[in-house]
Design a protein around this motif. Structure first.
Motif, PDB file in Angstrom:
ATOM      1  N   SER A 546      52.096  81.852  -8.490  1.00  0.00           N
ATOM      2  CA  SER A 546      53.304  82.161  -9.252  1.00  0.00           C
ATOM      3  C   SER A 546      54.158  80.912  -9.384  1.00  0.00           C
ATOM      4  O   SER A 546      53.901  79.889  -8.757  1.00  0.00           O
ATOM      5  CB  SER A 546      54.097  83.271  -8.581  1.00  0.00           C
ATOM      6  N   LYS A 547      55.178  81.040 -10.191  1.00  0.00           N
ATOM      7  CA  LYS A 547      56.069  79.898 -10.449  1.00  0.00           C
ATOM      8  C   LYS A 547      57.295  80.035  -9.568  1.00  0.00           C
ATOM      9  O   LYS A 547      57.909  81.093  -9.481  1.00  0.00           O
ATOM     10  CB  LYS A 547      56.476  79.881 -11.920  1.00  0.00           C
ATOM     11  N   ASP A 592      55.383  74.880 -10.834  1.00  0.00           N
ATOM     12  CA  ASP A 592      54.545  75.718 -11.689  1.00  0.00           C
ATOM     13  C   ASP A 592      53.224  75.978 -10.974  1.00  0.00           C
ATOM     14  O   ASP A 592      52.569  75.046 -10.486  1.00  0.00           O
ATOM     15  CB  ASP A 592      54.286  75.017 -13.028  1.00  0.00           C
ATOM     16  N   ASP A 623      50.367  85.030  -0.400  1.00  0.00           N
ATOM     17  CA  ASP A 623      49.850  85.829  -1.504  1.00  0.00           C
ATOM     18  C   ASP A 623      49.872  87.308  -1.102  1.00  0.00           C
ATOM     19  O   ASP A 623      49.979  87.638   0.095  1.00  0.00           O
ATOM     20  CB  ASP A 623      48.436  85.386  -1.871  1.00  0.00           C
TER      21      ASP A 623
END
Length: 1178
Positions: A546-547, A592, A623
Motif C-alpha cells: 500500500s501507499k 509508494d 500485511d
C-alpha cells in the motif's frame, strides 16, 4: 314619438300573456288567446293576477328563503339594508349565502367601509338572518342584485334592484371603456362597489376632438393574443366581462320563424341619453314581451313601447348605469337578446408629476391630481407597474383627486423614472437619490504582533453609519475572542490572543459608500512539529503493497523549511518511490508501494528565522491475511442457519486471531456484522433472520495487522415457517342463534406475515367417541375431529380477531377452533376448551357505586354536579331514578343512560337539589338498587339576635342566638367585631368562636361601642351580620379597676381513647384504614404495633394524626397482613393501649359479595363450598 293610444272601454280583457319560455321544447300553454296590444299609461289585462300568480309560484319554488330581499331606493350618501331570512329547522349546519351585483360580481370580496355583510341566528325561532348594508350610497351602486343560498343539494336565489336618486342635470359624454373599471385594491376605498367607474359629474375641459374608436370592432377583428394589449391601451380593466359579452355577440343566430328582424347584438348609449330597441315580427298577431335580466319590463315614463305594423319598439329614457344589462324580447316560444352598454367619461391628469432629488434614507413623495375623486390610477417605475402591499416599501395615498406615491427610506435603487397612468392621460417624472459625501478622519494602519498578543484596528469617519469588516475578502464573524466595536463615528476591530490564522489583509468599508480602508496584520511564531496523532514511541505501521502518506503538521511564521532523512541520507522532493512533499502547514513523507525493506527510522528537521525543531519517526511494514474461501450453509431453520468455512491460504505473516461474519439480504447492498467478538472456530450459527427473505453470508479473517478482504458470498438461502397458533380464544357473547368468538394474534408470526384467520366449528353430535384427545397446549381440553366434520364459519380470510358465527340452532352445543394463515400455510388450530351452548345468558344487574359516592356528596350552590355510575347486566337493563321517593324533574336535572353507565348532571346546583337519589337497574326479574346522598350547601344567614348582657369595667358580655338558616351545613363558628361610635370602623375581635356568648375585654374607658356577629359554616362567613341595638358605654368612674386574680386551671390529663378501634374486614389489593381517637395533655405520642411488634419505617404503612384522630393506612394488603393491630398512646401521666383484629379477604368474588351487603361469615362459608366443588377454577 306617436301619442299613447287609449283602449276601448267595452273591450273584453284578454287572458294574461304567458311568461318567457326557458326551454325551446316546452309546450305552448298560455298563447292560445288573442294577442292584446297596450300602450303607455295602461297595464295589460289581468296583469295584477299574473303578478300575484308569479309571486305565488316563486314562493312555492322557494325551498330555503322564508323572507327575500325586496327592491329598494336610496338617496346619494344615505344607507340602506337588504335582509334575507332562512329557516333552519331541517338544516344540520349553517347554509351558504352569497350576494352578487349584476351577473358575476361576488360582493364578499368588496366588503369594506361602504359595504358590510352580517349574519345572525335566533335560537328560539331557528331562523338565520343575513343582511347586506350599503353605507353612504353612490350613484354607481344602482343596479340589479342577486342573493343565492345553498345547502347540500338544495338551492334558492332571489333578484332585486337598487335605485339611487341623483340630482338632475346634463350628463357629459362618457366612453364605454369606463363601464369596466374597478376600484383599485390597496387604497383607502378598496372594497367599494365601484366596479363600473367613477360616476361623479363635473365639467370636463374642452379638448381636441379625437376620432371615436369602437372597442368592440377592435376586439372582433383582433387576434386573441392582442386582447390584453388593447385592454391596457384603451383603459379596459374588466377584460373578462367584455370577452364574455363578445362571445355572446359572435354567436350565429338561427333563422327565426317569429322574428323577421331581430335586435342588434349590442347597443351603446351615453349616460342620461335615450336608446331605441326595434324588432320586426313575422306575424303581427304574436304577443311580445320585453325582459331585463330575466324580469319583465312594464311600461312607465322610463320605458315606452310602440307598435308600427310588424315593428315592436321600446324606448329607454334617461339611461343610467343600472340600465347597463342584458335585454331580450319574446314572441311566442322564441326570443332574441342584446346587450346595452352605458358609457362614462375618461379620467384626465390635471396636475403633472415633478422631477425630484433626494438623499438616501429620506422620505420621498410624488404627487399628482386627476379629474375625478377616488379614480383608478396606476403607478409605474421604469415602465413596470408598482403594486403596494404590507411588505412593500411603496405606499399609495389617495385624498380625493390627489394621488401620492410615498417611498420610505429611499435608496439609490429607487432612482428611476416614475409615471402615473389613467384612462385619459399619463404623467412622468424622474427621481434621483444620491449619497452624502464621506470623509476619513483616521485611517487604518498596518500592524505586526507576536503570537498571543492583542490586535486592535481603529478608524474614524465623518458619518454615523455602520460598516462591514472583511479579512482577505471574507466577512469577519464575531466570537468570544474577536469583537467588533462601533461607537458613533469610531469603528474598532479587537482580537484577543492573536493566532496565526489572524494574519491577513483587513478592510473596513462603510455601508452605502465605496470607500474601503485597508490594513495588513502579520503574526510571527517559531517552528513546531506536532506528533499528537502518532503512538507513544512514534511508530507508524503500514501494510505491504500500500501507499504510505505520512503527513506531519508543522507550525511557524514565517513558514519553516522541512528536510526528511534516513540513515544520514536526505530524502529529496521529486517523483521517486520515496519522496517528501512540503506545504505551509505540514510536511509529508510519501512511500509508494511500501516494501519490507522500507522499515526503519526517519528524521524530520524544521528551520526558520525564529528557530529550529527536529523529530524521529519509526516506520514498520506489515500485511493482512488473504480472504477465506466462500462459506457453505449446511442447515436452514425458520430464523437460523449453520455455516462452515476453511482458513485462508496466507495469514499475512501473523497468526489468525479469529473471524468476523456478515450477512445481508440478497436484494440489499448493506452487510450487517453478526459477531463483535472474534469467532475462534470455523463454524457459526447466525440467528434472528426474517423468514421468507433470501440471505447471503461472508467471512473476514483477522490477524494482528488487521482484517482481510471479505470472502465471496455464500449461495443464497431462504428461512421460512408458519405462524404459531392464535392465543386466548374465548367467547365474547352468545345469543339464541349466534356465537361471537374473540382471540389474540399468534405469539410468533413468521416472515411470510399474517394473511388472516379461519374460524371453524362443529356440532357436539358429530363427535365420535374415539376422536377426543387431550391437547398438550396449556392443559386445555380440545376436540380433534376429521376435517370433513368441521364447518368453515368465514368463507374469506378475516383480518380482525373477532367474528360472529350466525345461523346456529338454539340449544345446540358446538366446538370452535381458529387458525392463522400466511404464505407458508395454516398454523396449528387453537381449540376452545369446552363445548359452547347456543343460548343467550342472562347476566343479573350490578351497580358499581364509586367510592367517593358511598358517603354524602357535598357541593356548593352554583357548582356543577356531574356523577357517573357504572353498571352491568345483559340484556340491556332498564334504569329509573327517584329523588326522595318521587320522580325526578328532567327540566332541572339531566340524566343520560348508556350501555355501561348512567350520568346525573346538574349545571348549577341549588339547595332544593339536596336529597336522597335512588337508582334502580332491572333485567327481567332481577333488580339492583343503590342510593346516593347529595347535599348542596351555602353560606349561612346571620345570627337572629345579638344583645349586651352586662358591662363592667373594661369588659362587655355578649350573647346571641344561632341563625335560622344554617346554609344546609353545620355552623362551625362565629366572628365578633366591634366599632367605636365616633368612627364606626369595624375591627375583628374574635374569629372562629364556637359558643353563643362571649366576653369582650380590654375596651377603652370612656368610649361607646357597638358590636356585630357573623355566623360561619364550611362555605364561609354569612353575607350579613347582626348588630346590637344598644351601645355599650365604658364609664369613667374615677376608680382604679383591679383585675381579679385567678388561679391557673390544671389542664393536664392522662391519655384516654375516646373512640376505640373496631375489628375490620379488608379486601386484598384495596387500601384499608384503622381509625381511633385519643385525648390527653401533654399531647401523647402515638405508636402502632402489629402482633406486639412496632411498625417503624415500613413503606406499606402510613400513619396520620390530626386533632386527636389517629389513622393507620395499609396499602394494598394481602392475606399475610391480617392480624392483631394495637395503638399505643404515651405521655408523662400514663400509657394506654387499644387493640383490634384485621382479616384480609382475597378474590374478586369476595369483593362483589361484600359490596352487595352479604355478611362476611356467609361469604366465607360460600367461598369454601365453591372452592371444594371446583378446585381447578378457584
Amino acid at each position: 314619438m306617436p301619442e299613447p293610444t287609449k283602449k276601448e272601454e267595452n273591450e273584453a280583457p284578454a287572458p294574461a300573456p304567458a311568461p318567457p319560455p326557458e326551454e325551446p321544447n316546452k309546450d305552448k300553454e298560455a298563447g292560445s288567446g288573442p294577442a292584446k296590444e297596450w300602450s303607455l299609461g295602461e297595464s295589460p289585462g289581468g296583469g295584477g293576477g299574473e303578478e300575484q300568480d308569479k309571486q305565488n309560484a316563486n314562493s312555492q319554488l322557494s325551498t330555503l328563503f322564508v323572507e327575500k330581499p325586496q327592491t329598494g331606493s336610496v338617496k346619494v350618501g344615505a344607507n340602506i339594508t337588504f335582509v334575507a331570512k332562512v329557516k333552519a329547522e331541517d338544516l344540520l349546519r349553517k347554509p351558504t349565502v352569497k350576494w352578487f351585483k349584476g351577473k358575476w360580481m361576488d360582493l364578499a370580496s368588496k366588503a369594506g367601509k361602504h359595504l358590510q355583510l352580517k349574519e345572525t341566528f335566533e335560537r328560539q325561532s331557528r331562523i338565520y338572518t343575513f343582511e347586506m348594508q350599503i353605507i353612504k350610497a353612490k350613484e354607481n351602486y344602482a343596479g340589479n342584485y342577486r342573493c343565492e343560498v345553498t345547502y347540500k343539494d338544495k338551492f334558492d336565489s332571489c333578484s332585486f334592484d337598487l335605485e339611487v336618486h341623483e340630482s338632475t342635470g346634463t350628463t357629459p359624454n362618457i366612453d364605454i371603456r369606463s363601464a369596466f373599471k374597478r376600484s383599485g385594491e390597496g387604497q383607502e376605498d378598496a372594497g367599494e362597489l365601484d366596479f363600473s367607474g367613477l360616476l361623479k359629474r363635473r365639467e370636463v375641459k374642452q379638448q381636441e376632438e379625437e376620432p371615436e374608436i369602437d372597442v368592440w370592432e377592435l376586439l372582433k377583428n383582433a387576434n386573441p393574443n392582442e386582447y390584453e394589449k388593447i385592454a391596457f391601451q384603451y383603459g379596459i380593466t374588466d377584460l373578462r366581462g367584455m370577452l364574455k359579452r363578445l362571445k355572446r355577440m359572435r354567436r350565429v343566430e338561427k333563422k327565426s320563424a317569429a322574428f323577421a328582424k331581430i335586435l342588434d347584438p349590442a347597443y351603446q348609449v351615453d349616460k342620461g341619453g335615450k336608446v331605441r330597441f326595434v324588432v320586426e315580427l313575422a306575424d303581427p298577431k304574436l304577443e311580445v314581451k320585453w325582459y331585463k335580466n330575466g324580469q319583465e319590463i312594464r311600461p312607465s315614463t322610463k320605458y315606452i313601447f310602440e307598435h308600427k305594423g310588424c315593428e315592436r319598439i321600446m324606448f329607454i329614457n334617461n339611461c343610467s348605469l343600472t340600465d347597463d344589462s342584458e335585454y331580450y324580447v319574446t314572441a311566442g316560444d322564441e326570443k332574441c337578446s342584446t346587450e346595452l352598454f352605458v358609457r362614462e367619461p375618461p379620467i384626465m391628469v390635471t396636475k403633472q408629476l415633478e422631477d425630484m432629488n433626494a438623499y438616501c434614507g429620506e422620505r420621498v413623495e410624488l404627487e399628482c391630481e386627476v379629474s375625478e375623486d377616488d379614480a383608478n390610477v396606476k403607478w409605474f417605475k421604469n415602465g413596470e407597474e408598482i403594486f403596494p402591499g404590507p411588505k412593500s416599501r411603496y405606499k399609495i395615498k389617495v385624498e380625493g383627486k390627489k394621488h401620492t406615491l410615498i417611498i420610505e427610506g429611499a435608496t439609490k435603487a429607487d432612482s428611476a423614472e416614475y409615471s402615473v397612468m389613467t384612462t385619459g392621460g399619463q404623467s412622468s417624472a424622474k427621481l434621483s437619490v444620491d449619497l452624502k459625501p464621506l470623509k476619513v478622519l483616521t485611517p487604518l494602519t498596518d500592524q505586526t504582533v507576536k503570537l498571543g498578543k492583542e490586535i486592535c484596528l481603529k478608524c474614524e469617519i465623518s458619518e454615523h453609519v455602520p460598516g462591514k469588516w472583511t479579512k482577505n475578502g471574507l466577512p469577519v464573524q464575531e466570537s468570544d475572542r474577536l469583537k467588533v466595536v462601533h461607537k458613533g463615528r469610531v469603528h474598532k476591530l479587537v482580537i484577543a490572543n492573536a493566532l496565526l490564522e489572524d494574519e491577513g489583509d483587513y478592510v473596513f468599508t462603510p455601508d452605502a459608500y465605496n470607500t474601503p480602508m485597508p490594513a495588513k496584520v502579520r503574526v510571527i511564531d517559531p517552528p513546531k512539529i506536532i506528533l499528537d496523532g502518532l503512538d507513544a514511541d512514534n511508530t507508524v505501521t503500514v501494510i505491504a503493497g500500500s501507499k504510505l502518506r505520512l503527513e506531519i503538521p508543522v507550525s511557524g511564521e514565517p513558514p519553516p523549511k522541512a528536510i526528511w532523512s534516513r540513515a544520514d541520507k536526505a530524502i529529496m522532493e521529486g517523483s521517486g518511490r520515496i519522496r517528501s512533499e512540503h506545504y505551509p502547514d505540514s510536511s509529508t513523507l510519501v512511500i509508494d508501494v511500501a516494501e519490507r525493506d522500507d522499515s526503519g527510522v526517519y528524521h524530520i528537521n524544521l528551520k526558520n528565522e525564529a528557530g529550529e525543531a527536529h523529530a524521529s519517526i519509526k516506520i514498520k511494514v506489515v500485511d493482512i491475511p488473504d480472504p477465506p474461501v466462500a462459506p457453505n450453509v449446511t442447515e436452514v431453520g425458520d430464523d437460523w442457519c449453520v455455516m462452515t468455512w476453511e482458513p485462508p491460504a496466507y495469514d499475512g505473516g501473523s497468526p489468525i486471531l479469529g473471524y468476523f461474519i456478515e450477512r445481508k439480504k440478497k436484494q440489499s447492498s448493506r452487510w450487517m456484522r453478526l459477531n463483535f467478538d472474534l469467532c475462534k472456530e470455523t463454524t457459526f450459527e447466525p440467528k434472528k433472520m426474517i423468514e421468507g427473505v433470501a440471505y447471503e453470508v461472508r467471512i473476514f479473517a483477522v490477524n494482528a495487522i488487521g482484517i482481510s478482504k471479505p470472502s465471496m458470498p455464500s449461495k443464497p438461502f431462504v428461512p421460512l415457517a408458519v405462524t404459531s397458533p392464535p392465543t386466548l380464544l374465548a367467547v365474547d357473547s352468545v345469543t339464541d342463534t349466534t356465537v361471537t368468538m374473540k382471540w389474540r394474534p399468534p405469539d410468533q408470526i413468521g416472515a411470510a406475515g399474517l394473511d388472516g384467520y379461519v374460524l371453524e366449528y362443529c356440532f357436539e353430535g358429530s363427535l365420535k367417541s374415539s376422536s377426543a384427545k387431550q391437547s398438550g397446549e396449556n392443559g386445555e381440553a380440545a376436540t380433534e375431529l376429521p376435517a370433513e366434520d368441521w364447518i368453515v364459519a368465514n368463507t374469506d380470510l378475516i383480518d380482525k380477531t373477532k367474528f360472529t358465527i350466525t345461523g346456529l340452532p338454539t340449544d345446540a352445543k358446538i366446538f370452535v377452533r381458529v387458525k392463522a394463515v400466511n404464505a407458508a400455510g395454516a398454523s396449528e388450530p387453537k381449540y376452545y376448551s369446552q363445548p359452547i351452548l347456543v343460548k343467550e345468558i342472562i347476566e343479573p344487574p350490578k351497580i358499581r357505586i364509586p367510592r367517593h359516592l358511598k358517603q354524602t356528596y357535598i357541593r356548593r350552590v352554583g357548582e356543577a354536579v356531574n356523577l357517573v355510575i357504572p353498571y352491568q347486566g345483559k340484556p340491556r337493563p332498564e334504569l329509573s331514578w327517584k329523588k326522595d321517593g318521587n320522580e325526578i324533574d328532567r327540566n332541572q336535572i339531566n340524566i343520560r343512560n348508556s350501555e355501561t353507565d348512567t350520568i346525573i348532571f346538574i349545571r348549577k346546583a341549588e339547595r332544593s337539589h339536596s336529597g336522597k337519589y335512588d337508582l334502580q337497574v332491572k333485567v327481567e326479574k332481577y333488580v339492583e338498587t343503590a342510593s346516593i346522598d347529595i347535599q348542596i350547601v351555602d353560606r349561612p344567614g346571620p345570627p337572629q339576635m345579638v344583645k349586651i348582657e352586662d358591662v363592667w369595667g373594661e369588659n362587655v358580655a355578649l350573647s346571641w342566638t344561632p341563625p335560622k338558616d344554617d346554609g344546609n351545613a353545620a355552623i362551625t363558628g362565629y366572628t365578633i367585631q366591634k366599632a367605636d361610635r365616633k368612627s364606626m370602623e369595624w375591627f375583628t375581635v374574635i374569629e372562629h368562636y364556637h359558643r353563643t356568648n362571649a366576653t369582650i375585654t380590654e375596651l377603652v374607658i370612656g368610649n361607646e361601642y357597638y358590636f356585630r356577629v357573623f355566623s360561619e359554616n364550611m362555605c364561609g362567613l354569612s353575607e350579613d351580620a347582626t348588630m346590637t341595638k344598644e351601645s355599650a358605654v365604658i364609664a369613667k368612674d374615677g376608680k382604679i379597676y383591679k383585675n381579679p386574680v385567678y388561679e391557673d386551671f390544671d389542664f393536664t390529663e392522662a391519655p384516654m381513647f375516646t373512640q376505640p378501634l373496631v375489628n375490620t374486614y379488608a379486601i386484598a389489593g384495596y387500601n384499608a384504614t384503622l381509625n381511633c381517637s385519643v385525648r390527653g395533655n401533654p399531647k401523647p405520642k402515638i405508636t402502632w404495633m402489629k402482633n406486639k411488634v412496632a411498625i417503624v419505617d415500613d413503606p406499606r404503612y402510613r400513619m396520620f394524626s390530626n386533632q386527636g384522630v389517629c389513622t393507620l393506612e395499609i396499602r394494598k394488603p394481602s392475606p399475610y397482613d391480617g392480624g392483631t393491630y394495637c395503638c399505643k398512646a404515651v405521655n408523662e401521666l400514663g400509657t394506654v393501649e387499644i387493640e383490634c383484629k384485621l382479616e384480609v379477604k382475597g378474590g374478586l368474588s369476595f369483593c362483589r359479595l361484600l359490596l352487595q351487603g352479604v355478611p362476611p361469615n356467609i361469604i366465607d362459608s360460600y367461598l369454601r363450598d365453591l372452592h371444594s366443588s371446583c378446585p381447578d377454577q378457584y
